[in-house]
Design an enzyme around this catalytic site. Structure first.
Site, mmCIF file in Angstrom:
data_model
loop_
_atom_site.group_PDB
_atom_site.id
_atom_site.type_symbol
_atom_site.label_atom_id
_atom_site.label_comp_id
_atom_site.label_asym_id
_atom_site.label_seq_id
_atom_site.Cartn_x
_atom_site.Cartn_y
_atom_site.Cartn_z
ATOM 1 N N ASN A 137 0.889 -1.165 0.000
ATOM 2 C CA ASN A 137 0.000 0.000 0.000
ATOM 3 C C ASN A 137 0.924 1.210 0.000
ATOM 4 O OD1 ASN A 137 -1.788 2.064 0.420
ATOM 5 N ND2 ASN A 137 -2.309 1.494 2.521
ATOM 6 N N LYS A 182 0.302 4.296 -0.294
ATOM 7 C CA LYS A 182 -0.224 5.526 0.326
ATOM 8 C C LYS A 182 0.065 6.738 -0.571
ATOM 9 C CE LYS A 182 0.181 3.199 4.722
ATOM 10 N NZ LYS A 182 0.333 3.270 6.158
ATOM 11 N N HIS A 236 -9.149 1.932 4.848
ATOM 12 C CA HIS A 236 -7.876 2.013 5.559
ATOM 13 C C HIS A 236 -8.023 2.945 6.761
ATOM 14 C CE1 HIS A 236 -3.696 2.850 6.470
ATOM 15 N NE2 HIS A 236 -3.439 1.699 5.899
ATOM 16 N N GLU A 281 -6.232 5.188 7.853
ATOM 17 C CA GLU A 281 -5.917 6.608 7.581
ATOM 18 C C GLU A 281 -7.114 7.313 6.962
ATOM 19 O OE1 GLU A 281 -2.359 5.703 5.448
ATOM 20 O OE2 GLU A 281 -1.432 5.077 7.332
ATOM 21 N N GLU A 305 -5.340 -4.555 10.460
ATOM 22 C CA GLU A 305 -4.284 -3.578 10.695
ATOM 23 C C GLU A 305 -4.536 -2.853 12.018
ATOM 24 O OE1 GLU A 305 -2.336 -2.494 6.640
ATOM 25 O OE2 GLU A 305 -3.780 -0.969 7.187
ATOM 26 N N GLY A 337 2.845 2.408 10.771
ATOM 27 C CA GLY A 337 3.833 3.474 10.611
ATOM 28 C C GLY A 337 4.533 3.859 11.905
ATOM 29 N N SER A 374 3.617 -2.097 10.230
ATOM 30 C CA SER A 374 5.061 -2.240 10.427
ATOM 31 C C SER A 374 5.581 -3.641 10.089
ATOM 32 C CB SER A 374 5.466 -1.842 11.853
ATOM 33 O OG SER A 374 5.123 -0.491 12.100
HETATM 34 P P1 13P Z 1 3.324 0.410 7.588
HETATM 35 O O1 13P Z 1 3.779 -0.896 7.015
HETATM 36 O O2 13P Z 1 4.090 1.583 7.082
HETATM 37 O O3 13P Z 1 3.224 0.365 9.087
HETATM 38 O O4 13P Z 1 1.827 0.632 7.049
HETATM 39 C C1 13P Z 1 0.930 -0.397 7.160
HETATM 40 C C2 13P Z 1 -0.288 -0.035 6.420
HETATM 41 O O5 13P Z 1 -1.013 0.873 6.804
HETATM 42 C C3 13P Z 1 -0.585 -0.763 5.184
HETATM 43 O O6 13P Z 1 -1.855 -0.459 4.723
#
Ligand code: 13P
Length: 255
Positions: free
Chosen positions: A13, A15, A98, A100, A170, A176, A216
């Site tokens: 992903n 982002k 997601h 976010e 997640e 992150g 992560s």
């Molecule tokens: P990270 O791997 O950067 O923690 O992000 C995970 C994520 O949100 C994947 O959708």
């Protein structure tokens, strides 16, 4: 992973990262590095990178996904992208709900459900994201939160459509932050998601659904996370932006 029962899927992903030229460069490095993968490999990329990404992965084992889609076929929804637009381009997957988007853009379980159903109706495969906040885990309500999200996000999704749906667990506190859930924590919640699906549908359907872990996940911890029966892959943020790291995770899932 239990590859006898379901597909293992490693998805990046990206982002809000990578311009079209950077996307091309990254995929040109990823494609040869994952060509022998014994799992499905997907890159979910920003809308403006889709065209370049589809071109760079044409005829390869890397599939392309978008990071969101709207539920309406068309209309006055400035800034949104329809499932028909994605489908016509050749996009196969789409990330929905997601954390976010839930955190910064007012995404709710109701809109996640609408987007999921629209994606399925258009023949796209949704990757539906669920996960608890840190304080929800600390209050010991992780299962309530996940159960509620699964029930609402998948409301009115048929058993047939569930076969084309991927769930990504997640935990929001692990995204992150460098704080990965332990393999046991990931397994516990992924198994709980499967139990919830078995109650809503049936065991056979639930056993066939790919449930990814995200948060992560990287080249150092992927193998241990993926060794768990109910962790069928990963949704990778940061580590998907580095070809070698992403390829190493794909390798771990190919064992
Ligand atoms: P990270 O791997 O950067 O923690 O992000 C995970 C994520 O949100 C994947 O959708």
């Amino acid at each position: 992973m239990d590859k006898t029962k379901r597909k293992a899927i490693i998805a990046g992903n990206w982002k809000m990262n990578k311009t079209p030229s950077e996307a091309k460069e990254l995929l040109n490095a990823i494609v040869p590095a994952v060509k022998d993968a014994d799992c499905e490999v997907i890159a979910c990329v920003p809308y403006v990178d889709l065209s370049v990404a589809l071109e760079a992965t044409k005829g390869t084992n890397v599939k392309i996904g978008a990071e969101n889609c709207h539920w309406a076929e068309s209309g006055a929804f400035t800034g949104e992208i329809s499932t028909g637009m994605l489908k016509e381009m050749g996009v196969e997957y789409v990330v929905i709900g997601h954390s976010e988007r839930r955190q910064y853009f007012g995404e709710t379980d109701e809109t996640v459900n609408k987007r999921t159903k629209a994606a399925l109706a258009a023949g796209l495969k949704p990757i539906v994201c669920v996960g608890e906040l840190l304080w929800e885990r600390e209050c010991d309500i992780t299962e309530e939160v996940i159960s509620r999200q699964i029930k609402l996000d998948l409301f009115d999704v048929s058993a047939e459509d569930l076969k084309n749906t991927v769930i990504a667990y997640e935990p929001v506190w692990a995204i992150g932050t460098g704080k990965t859930a332990t393999a046991e924590q990931a397994e516990e919640v992924c198994a709980f998601i499967r139990e919830t699906l078995a109650k809503l549908y049936n065991k056979e359907v639930a056993d066939a659904v790919t449930i990814q872990y995200g948060g992560s996940m990287n080249d150092g911890n992927a193998e241990e996370l993926l060794s768990k029966t109910n962790v069928d892959g990963g949704l990778i943020g940061g580590a998907s932006l580095v070809a070698e790291k992403f390829a190493a995770i794909v390798k771990a899932a190919s064992k």
